[in-house]
Design a protein around this motif. Sequence first.
Motif, PDB file in Angstrom:
ATOM      1  N   GLY A 245       0.811  -1.202   0.000  1.00  0.00           N
ATOM      2  CA  GLY A 245       0.000   0.000   0.000  1.00  0.00           C
ATOM      3  C   GLY A 245       0.847   1.255   0.000  1.00  0.00           C
ATOM      4  N   TRP A 246       1.931   1.236   0.759  1.00  0.00           N
ATOM      5  CA  TRP A 246       2.836   2.389   0.772  1.00  0.00           C
ATOM      6  C   TRP A 246       3.589   2.506  -0.546  1.00  0.00           C
ATOM      7  CZ3 TRP A 246       5.132   0.210   5.919  1.00  0.00           C
ATOM      8  CH2 TRP A 246       4.207   0.388   6.943  1.00  0.00           C
ATOM      9  N   LEU A 247       4.075   1.377  -1.046  1.00  0.00           N
ATOM     10  CA  LEU A 247       4.855   1.403  -2.282  1.00  0.00           C
ATOM     11  C   LEU A 247       4.042   1.923  -3.463  1.00  0.00           C
ATOM     12  CD1 LEU A 247       6.747  -2.013  -1.979  1.00  0.00           C
ATOM     13  CD2 LEU A 247       7.770   0.261  -1.919  1.00  0.00           C
ATOM     14  N   LYS A 248       2.762   1.565  -3.509  1.00  0.00           N
ATOM     15  CA  LYS A 248       1.936   1.970  -4.654  1.00  0.00           C
ATOM     16  C   LYS A 248       1.612   3.457  -4.668  1.00  0.00           C
ATOM     17  CE  LYS A 248      -1.180  -1.337  -4.208  1.00  0.00           C
ATOM     18  NZ  LYS A 248      -2.365  -2.195  -4.513  1.00  0.00           N
ATOM     19  N   GLN A 249       1.951   4.154  -3.583  1.00  0.00           N
ATOM     20  CA  GLN A 249       1.788   5.596  -3.575  1.00  0.00           C
ATOM     21  C   GLN A 249       2.939   6.304  -4.279  1.00  0.00           C
ATOM     22  OE1 GLN A 249       0.684   7.210   0.324  1.00  0.00           O
ATOM     23  NE2 GLN A 249      -0.085   5.190   0.920  1.00  0.00           N
ATOM     24  N   ILE A 250       4.021   5.574  -4.532  1.00  0.00           N
ATOM     25  CA  ILE A 250       5.168   6.137  -5.250  1.00  0.00           C
ATOM     26  C   ILE A 250       4.850   6.147  -6.740  1.00  0.00           C
ATOM     27  CG2 ILE A 250       7.621   5.857  -5.778  1.00  0.00           C
ATOM     28  CD1 ILE A 250       7.870   4.297  -3.133  1.00  0.00           C
ATOM     29  N   PRO A 251       4.981   7.270  -7.420  1.00  0.00           N
ATOM     30  CA  PRO A 251       4.676   7.330  -8.856  1.00  0.00           C
ATOM     31  C   PRO A 251       5.425   6.257  -9.646  1.00  0.00           C
ATOM     32  CG  PRO A 251       5.016   9.540  -8.000  1.00  0.00           C
ATOM     33  CD  PRO A 251       5.380   8.599  -6.886  1.00  0.00           C
ATOM     34  N   GLY A 252       4.697   5.545 -10.464  1.00  0.00           N
ATOM     35  CA  GLY A 252       5.296   4.527 -11.320  1.00  0.00           C
ATOM     36  C   GLY A 252       5.434   3.154 -10.699  1.00  0.00           C
ATOM     37  N   MET A 253       5.180   3.027  -9.391  1.00  0.00           N
ATOM     38  CA  MET A 253       5.405   1.740  -8.732  1.00  0.00           C
ATOM     39  C   MET A 253       4.306   0.728  -9.003  1.00  0.00           C
ATOM     40  SD  MET A 253       8.250   1.198  -7.292  1.00  0.00           S
ATOM     41  CE  MET A 253       7.854  -0.199  -6.234  1.00  0.00           C
TER      42      MET A 253
END
Length: 266
Positions: A245-253
Amino acid sequence: MSEKTLKKEREFHDRWAATIEIDQIQVADYFEACTAPENRFILHHLGDVKGKTLLDVGCGAGENSVYFAQQGAHCVASDYSPGMVEVALKLAENNGVKIQGHVGNAMAFDFADDSFDIIYIANLLHHLPDVKVALKECHRLVKPGGKVCFWEPLKHNPVINVYRRMATEVRTEDEHPLDINIVPFVKSLFAQTQWDTFWIATLWIFLRFYLIERVNPNEERYWKKIILEKERLEPEYRRLEQMDGWLKQIPGMKRMAWNLAVVATK
């Protein structure tokens, strides 16, 4: 799709169908297990299916058709493999529901326009040479206001691509995971589209299967194992899912995930 490719796909899945132990299939797990985030996402956006007509494209062993039939949908289980359709019908019988079997090509069905309220596709599009043709066919078949939902593997993550290169005995050589750019195409076809991706940090579970537990990827399908062993995996999976969930907030992840899930409304 060439006749040669079609023949190989049918033969591969007919051979697989002959090995399936129907009594071992726990239908609800494929939609409700913690390790089935794609289907949990689809169920959330799909809503009540009771009384709806549903086409299960690439039905495989029939888990999807049987699950939706248990929820009150009128299901047609379609696959290019006659062996898989036969397994799906037996699974339905074992679970006390009725479904209709159908052998057909997902890129050129023999159904009339606007035939179904829902079209569901699981792990099938990446076996086809032209995903866009199949999605256009689904758009033709679904009724106005109806939904097309699917989940499929993506091609971008290096960890899962190493797994694919190792697991040659449980895959067909012609399959090709999707590009994340299929999402804008779906949006161009449908009035409304919800989508998300799943399995980034959670792919550690695959690495653990191989590096620590020494599970041969050609003897056990990891993507089946995560469902079968959901209770054992849940504590670790839940922690890793939070990281996703945290990682998917990073653009492009989001493109780095293993699977993509989509629910599109016509």
